[in-house]
Design an enzyme around this catalytic site. Structure first.
Site, PDB file in Angstrom:
ATOM      1  N   LYS A 174      26.803  35.334  12.178  1.00 53.66           N
ATOM      2  CA  LYS A 174      25.510  35.554  11.532  1.00 53.66           C
ATOM      3  C   LYS A 174      24.567  36.176  12.568  1.00 53.66           C
ATOM      4  CE  LYS A 174      21.678  33.582  11.408  1.00 53.66           C
ATOM      5  NZ  LYS A 174      20.775  34.791  11.416  1.00 53.66           N
ATOM      6  N   GLU A 249      22.683  28.818  24.221  1.00 57.91           N
ATOM      7  CA  GLU A 249      22.079  29.651  25.258  1.00 57.91           C
ATOM      8  C   GLU A 249      20.661  29.919  24.783  1.00 57.91           C
ATOM      9  OE1 GLU A 249      20.328  31.980  27.272  1.00 57.91           O
ATOM     10  OE2 GLU A 249      21.400  33.562  26.201  1.00 57.91           O
ATOM     11  N   CYS A 282      15.737  36.229  27.905  1.00 60.38           N
ATOM     12  CA  CYS A 282      15.599  34.812  28.225  1.00 60.38           C
ATOM     13  C   CYS A 282      15.667  34.562  29.724  1.00 60.38           C
ATOM     14  CB  CYS A 282      16.671  33.996  27.505  1.00 60.38           C
ATOM     15  SG  CYS A 282      18.346  34.647  27.740  1.00 60.38           S
ATOM     16  N   GLU A 382       7.516  30.222  27.196  1.00 60.57           N
ATOM     17  CA  GLU A 382       8.244  31.486  27.219  1.00 60.57           C
ATOM     18  C   GLU A 382       7.510  32.476  26.323  1.00 60.57           C
ATOM     19  OE1 GLU A 382      12.855  32.928  26.979  1.00 60.57           O
ATOM     20  OE2 GLU A 382      12.151  31.611  25.385  1.00 60.57           O
TER      21      GLU A 382
END
Length: 479
Positions: A174, A249, A282, A382
């Site tokens: 997906k 992750e 990231c 973040e």
């Protein structure tokens, strides 16, 4: 307008179970560039059923034959690399040159590394000389749900599919609904390579729909997810009901620790690294910790470098950064930049609003904050945009304390000419990866983090192992 309203299930392109159209937006123009269908429970069930049915035969196939299919995939990948690059530039805003080199290039890089690692991997091995009748067998986890993000689409798809395929897992992918076109091209490549029906399946959908359905599905044995920490938490909770294996992750807030003896290009290198892919990585070095003796000069250099970073449409060639992926991300970044100003960080480059000359598209001004402290929002959250936060420090011990004072633990960076100090920091920085003086990690290195940056590792031998179960056998008959 591109229309992709089919899913790839059991070796065939099939229509979705219901009309549920989703417009993919070109972030450079804010206009729709494609229409896809989002799947429902019926589509998810069909894809999982196909993967489950294909699992016994795929697991039983000799690993050399599975590797050969992945090798065939790399040949096809090479022929479609420009298609992939164009798709990713269009749908998620990676500048075309970056899309060709890094976005599309990453997929080939990972597939080749998996092939090399797999050819040296012992899927069956003796326990040891002390136990001649014991064997360790590595076998596939089973049906794997692969949920991938929009920011490095082909990087993440190949890190998961390459490892899962060689390990003997069957898959349901997906991709992010924000960047699905490259994944559809990839499904065409898997079909052309000749993977058996049901081994690889593609269902488009959003996280609340197909993502949640896969995470909770009783016939899914593993979920491999790359994305936000918030979504990773939700997936873990859903997967817990069936005790499936979960690989995550997730986000990061990497520290780039610049000591007074750093090389003269360290600050410039750190700023440009932060701005790559418009800050949508990231593992971005989003906190630059600078030792006090060179701090003022570093701030001046960072501002100068950021002010020279060009911003422009993704489908134009050249050295520039593109837009961020969508309006939601753009608004979030604007709010966080304003938060940095409100909390007292010193804005030395960029700021809120679009860059000059760009009045449409999700463009963000390359931004640098100085004189921040590690409790400010721009140092904690973040941001996922081209925003760098600079923090001064005095001693090595203080730098370590600041760097580790974060819920994340993905990548940290160290800039120093003192080898002993670099090695000391590598041992104490709480992150899954540490890079020194601009030197990237080598091919086959594991990618992944600790703390709220996730668990498990992708790439090379470690990526293969994540899709394998360990079986211990006693009383092995010596042949």
């Amino acid at each position: 307008m591109i229309e992709k309203r089919e899913f790839y299930i059991n070796g065939q392109w099939v229509a979705p179970s219901a009309a549920n159209d989703f417009s993919v937006i070109n972030p450079s123009t804010e206009e729709p560039c494609a229409v896809i269908s989002l799947g429902g429970q019926v589509d998810t069930d069909a894809a999982v059923a196909a993967a489950k049915a294909a699992l016994p035969g795929w697991m039983a196939m000799p690993v050399a034959e599975r590797i050969a299919l992945v090798e065939k995939l790399t040949e096809i990948y090479q022929s479609r690399s420009e298609d992939l690059a164009q798709a990713m530039s269009l749908e998620m805003g990676a500048p075309l040159d970056l899309s060709r080199s890094a976005q599309s290039g990453a997929g080939m890089y990972h597939l080749k590394n998996f092939i090399r690692a797999a050819k040296e991997f012992q899927f069956e091995r003796p326990l040891g000389d002390h136990a001649p009748n014991d064997r360790i067998i590595y076998e596939a986890v089973g049906v794997a749900a692969l949920i991938t993000p929009w920011n490095w689409p082909m990087n993440q798809i190949t890190l998961k599919v390459g490892a899962a395929a060689i390990a003997g897992c069957t898959m349901v992918l997906k991709p992010s609904e924000q960047s699905p076109l490259n994944a559809i091209i990839f499904a065409e490549m898997m079909d052309e390579a000749g993977f058996p029906p049901g081994v690889f399946n593609l269902v488009n959908g959003d996280g609340v729909g197909v993502g949640s359905q896969l995470s909770a599905h009783p016939d899914v044995d593993m979920v491999s997810f790359t994305g936000s920490t918030r979504a990773g938490t939700a997936i873990s909770k859903a997967a817990a009901e069936t005790l499936k294996k979960v690989h995550l992750e997730l986000g990061g807030k990497g520290a780039n620790v610049v000591f007074a003896d750093a090389d003269e290009k360290a600050v410039k290198r750190g700023v440009l690294h932060m701005m790559q892919n418009t800050g949508q990585s990231c593992n971005a070095p989003s906190r630059m910790l600078v030792q006090r003796p060179i701090y003022d000069q570093a701030v001046e250099t960072a501002a100068e470098v950021a002010n020279k970073v060009a911003v422009g449409p993704a489908l134009e060639e050249g050295r520039h950064i593109g837009p961020v992926v969508n309006e939601v991300q753009w608004t979030k970044i604007q709010d966080l930049i304003q938060k940095g100003i409100d909390e007292g960080a010193r804005l030395v480059a960029g700021g809120t609003g679009r860059p000059e000359g760009l009045n449409k598209g999700y463009y963000v001004r390359p931004t640098v904050f100085a004189d921040a402290n590690n409790q400010m929002t721009v140092a904690r959250e973040e941001i996922f945009g081209p925003v760098l936060t600079m923090i001064p420090f005095d001693t090595e011990e203080e730098a370590i304390e600041i760097a580790n004072d974060t819920p994340y633990g993905l990548t940290n960076y160290v800039q120093t000419q003192d080898g002993a100090r670099a090695n000391r920091l590598a041992r104490v920085l709480r992150s899954g990866m540490v890079e020194m003086n601009g030197q990237s990690r080598s091919a086959g290195s594991p990618f992944g983090g600790m703390k709220q940056s996730g668990n498990g590792r992708e790439g090379g031998v470690w990526g293969l192992e994540d899709f394998l179960e360990v079986k211990s056998v006693g009383g092995w008959a010596l042949e």
